[in-house]
Design an enzyme around this catalytic site. Structure first.
Site, PDB file in Angstrom:
ATOM      1  N   GLU A  23      31.205  53.105  56.509  1.00 23.08           N
ATOM      2  CA  GLU A  23      31.601  53.227  57.743  1.00 23.08           C
ATOM      3  C   GLU A  23      30.227  52.926  58.701  1.00 23.08           C
ATOM      4  OE1 GLU A  23      34.032  57.201  57.445  1.00 23.08           O
ATOM      5  OE2 GLU A  23      32.461  57.418  58.617  1.00 23.08           O
ATOM      6  N   CYS A  54      25.294  52.841  64.452  1.00 20.20           N
ATOM      7  CA  CYS A  54      24.756  53.709  63.377  1.00 20.20           C
ATOM      8  C   CYS A  54      25.412  53.138  62.201  1.00 20.20           C
ATOM      9  CB  CYS A  54      25.310  55.052  63.800  1.00 20.20           C
ATOM     10  SG  CYS A  54      25.221  56.323  62.356  1.00 20.20           S
ATOM     11  N   LEU A  65      16.210  67.914  60.189  1.00 20.37           N
ATOM     12  CA  LEU A  65      15.821  69.205  59.975  1.00 20.37           C
ATOM     13  C   LEU A  65      16.783  70.302  59.910  1.00 20.37           C
ATOM     14  CD1 LEU A  65      13.135  70.951  59.602  1.00 20.37           C
ATOM     15  CD2 LEU A  65      13.119  71.068  62.047  1.00 20.37           C
ATOM     16  N   CYS A  70      28.360  67.764  55.652  1.00 16.66           N
ATOM     17  CA  CYS A  70      28.667  66.328  55.731  1.00 16.66           C
ATOM     18  C   CYS A  70      29.783  65.874  54.993  1.00 16.66           C
ATOM     19  CB  CYS A  70      27.237  65.638  55.345  1.00 16.66           C
ATOM     20  SG  CYS A  70      27.528  63.779  55.187  1.00 16.66           S
ATOM     21  N   SER A 124      16.741  57.687  59.638  1.00 25.01           N
ATOM     22  CA  SER A 124      16.605  59.119  59.387  1.00 25.01           C
ATOM     23  C   SER A 124      16.890  59.574  58.147  1.00 25.01           C
ATOM     24  CB  SER A 124      18.159  59.535  60.319  1.00 25.01           C
ATOM     25  OG  SER A 124      18.297  61.093  59.992  1.00 25.01           O
ATOM     26  N   CYS A 173      24.797  67.411  51.479  1.00 23.81           N
ATOM     27  CA  CYS A 173      24.761  68.214  52.521  1.00 23.81           C
ATOM     28  C   CYS A 173      25.768  68.999  52.852  1.00 23.81           C
ATOM     29  CB  CYS A 173      24.089  67.536  53.630  1.00 23.81           C
ATOM     30  SG  CYS A 173      22.295  66.795  53.567  1.00 23.81           S
ATOM     31  N   CYS A 188      30.098  61.208  60.216  1.00 22.14           N
ATOM     32  CA  CYS A 188      29.817  60.102  59.268  1.00 22.14           C
ATOM     33  C   CYS A 188      30.767  60.504  57.727  1.00 22.14           C
ATOM     34  CB  CYS A 188      28.508  59.820  58.821  1.00 22.14           C
ATOM     35  SG  CYS A 188      28.089  59.041  57.209  1.00 22.14           S
ATOM     36  N   CYS A 235      26.746  59.600  49.077  1.00 22.06           N
ATOM     37  CA  CYS A 235      25.216  60.078  49.181  1.00 22.06           C
ATOM     38  C   CYS A 235      25.172  60.964  48.009  1.00 22.06           C
ATOM     39  CB  CYS A 235      25.336  60.569  50.591  1.00 22.06           C
ATOM     40  SG  CYS A 235      23.571  60.988  50.698  1.00 22.06           S
TER      41      CYS A 235
HETATM   42  S1  SF4 Z   1      24.014  64.249  55.969  1.00 21.31           S
HETATM   43 FE1  SF4 Z   1      22.973  62.269  55.242  1.00 21.31          FE
HETATM   44  S2  SF4 Z   1      21.976  62.628  53.575  1.00 21.31           S
HETATM   45 FE2  SF4 Z   1      22.991  64.668  53.823  1.00 21.31          FE
HETATM   46  S3  SF4 Z   1      24.896  64.093  52.460  1.00 21.31           S
HETATM   47 FE3  SF4 Z   1      25.393  63.216  54.505  1.00 21.31          FE
HETATM   48  S4  SF4 Z   1      24.921  61.073  54.387  1.00 21.31           S
HETATM   49 FE4  SF4 Z   1      23.942  62.085  52.594  1.00 21.31          FE
END
Ligand code: SF4
Length: 342
Positions: free
Chosen positions: A89, A103, A216, A117, A192, A114, A332, A110
């Site tokens: 994306e 972006c 952060l 996310c 980032s 996180c 995202c 990934c």
């Molecule tokens: S926030 Fe960024 S680093 Fe964290 S899981 Fe999502 S894509 Fe990966």
């Protein structure tokens, strides 16, 4: 596959076809500065060279699979399909004040997981190549060209952790800043990261003019660990040292996603103030785009404003971001995740 981003291979083609340097400059300008389509770009080459260029070079390495335009603001989400069938994306943002931005993604999925996310829930598939990273910008440029726009800011905040794909990301940065190609100033690019100290140090040494942003999200080690797996590997104390060193090249951007009852309490605010007190930073407070499959909720706007005002009163540079593209699932990874399930 030779793409338009393979500069050495294109130089060989130029030499093989005895194309004069000034014609190559026109060709590059057509592709990277004027966002021309392939036939328009070929047309600036001598007729004798066109067939060889056309045969030898792949113009687009990503296929635009879907485009979603927000009805409430000027964001567009683009879903691209890679040659091996993966979806990534990009989001084009057209703020009322300011420059058209994109972006972009640096990986398929990934490995950082996180908790907030959608991309993190997919796991990691592979790194994107330099060409796949750049093609997101090139195709977005062609998309916004009829609006009289061009992409002026690039942020690596899409799918993936860019500092875990440095080989391809660094090459992409070189080409983005190359005066013969995109000619973007480093100050128009932001990378980032979740906070990988060694990689952050290497990055700021190699690209001092490019902005570094740290996700952060909490200045409390325990809270941060619950939000971000990488926080267990790289504690806040270690990242603080890195921030101090990085800030010698300019203010570091601090990304702080505001989650209701998670990192927006008075104690979180105090921890943030204490943690950043001695570091030159710009804090971006980001609203959370809620999505199915996550029980997290964003901090309501009045509380976000109070949080921002408190930080400003304490002397910090703060931007309170407003959600863009909430109706097109601009957080995202959301759309790709839906498509994978579908
Ligand atoms: S926030 Fe960024 S680093 Fe964290 S899981 Fe999502 S894509 Fe990966």
């Amino acid at each position: 596959m030779t793409t338009i981003y393979d500069i050495d291979a294109i130089e060989q083609l130029r030499s093989r076809n005895a194309v004069q340097p000034h014609r190559m400059k026109l060709f590059r300008n057509a592709l990277f500065k004027n966002s021309s389509d392939w036939n328009e770009a070929l047309a600036v080459l001598p007729e004798s060279a066109r067939a060889d260029f056309d045969r030898s070079i792949t113009f687009q390495c990503l296929e635009l699979a879907e485009r979603h335009d927000s009805e409430i603001d000027a964001a567009s989400k683009l879903i691209f399909k890679t040659h091996d069938g993966h979806l990534i994306e990009s989001v084009v943002l057209r703020p009322k004040t300011g420059r058209t931005s994109i972006c972009i993604s640096s990986q398929v999925g990934c490995a950082c997981y996180c908790s907030f996310c959608a991309t993190g829930k997919m796991g990691f598939t592979r790194n994107l190549t330099t060409a796949e990273i750049l093609d997101q910008i090139t195709q977005a440029n062609r998309m916004v060209k009829p609006e009289g726009r061009s992409i002026r800011n690039v942020v690596f905040m899409g799918m993936g952790e860019p500092l875990l794909n440095t080989e391809q990301v660094y090459r992409a940065l070189d080409l983005m800043m190359d005066p013969k190609l995109y000619d973007l100033a480093g100050s128009r690019i932001t990378v980032s990261t979740v906070g990988i100290p060694n990689a952050m140090e290497d990055f700021t040494s190699a690209y001092p003019s490019v902005h570094l942003a740290l996700s952060l999200h909490s200045a409390d080690q325990e809270v941060r660990q619950r939000m971000m797996q990488q926080a267990r590997v790289y504690p806040l104390e270690q990242i603080h040292e890195t921030l101090l060193a990085a800030s010698k090249h300019g203010k570091v951007m601090i990304e702080y996603l505001m989650l209701d009852g998670v990192n927006d309490r008075p104690a979180d605010l105090q921890a943030l103030e204490n943690y950043l007190r001695d570091v030159p930073v710009h804090i971006n407070l980001i609203p959370f785009n809620e999505y199915a499959g996550s029980n997290l909720r964003g901090t309501p706007q009045p509380q976000r404003e109070a949080f921002a005002n408190h930080l400003k009163a304490a002397g910090f540079d703060v931007t309170l971001r407003y959600s863009m593209g909430s109706d097109i699932e601009a957080a995202c990874g959301q759309l790709v995740q839906h498509k994978r399930k579908g």
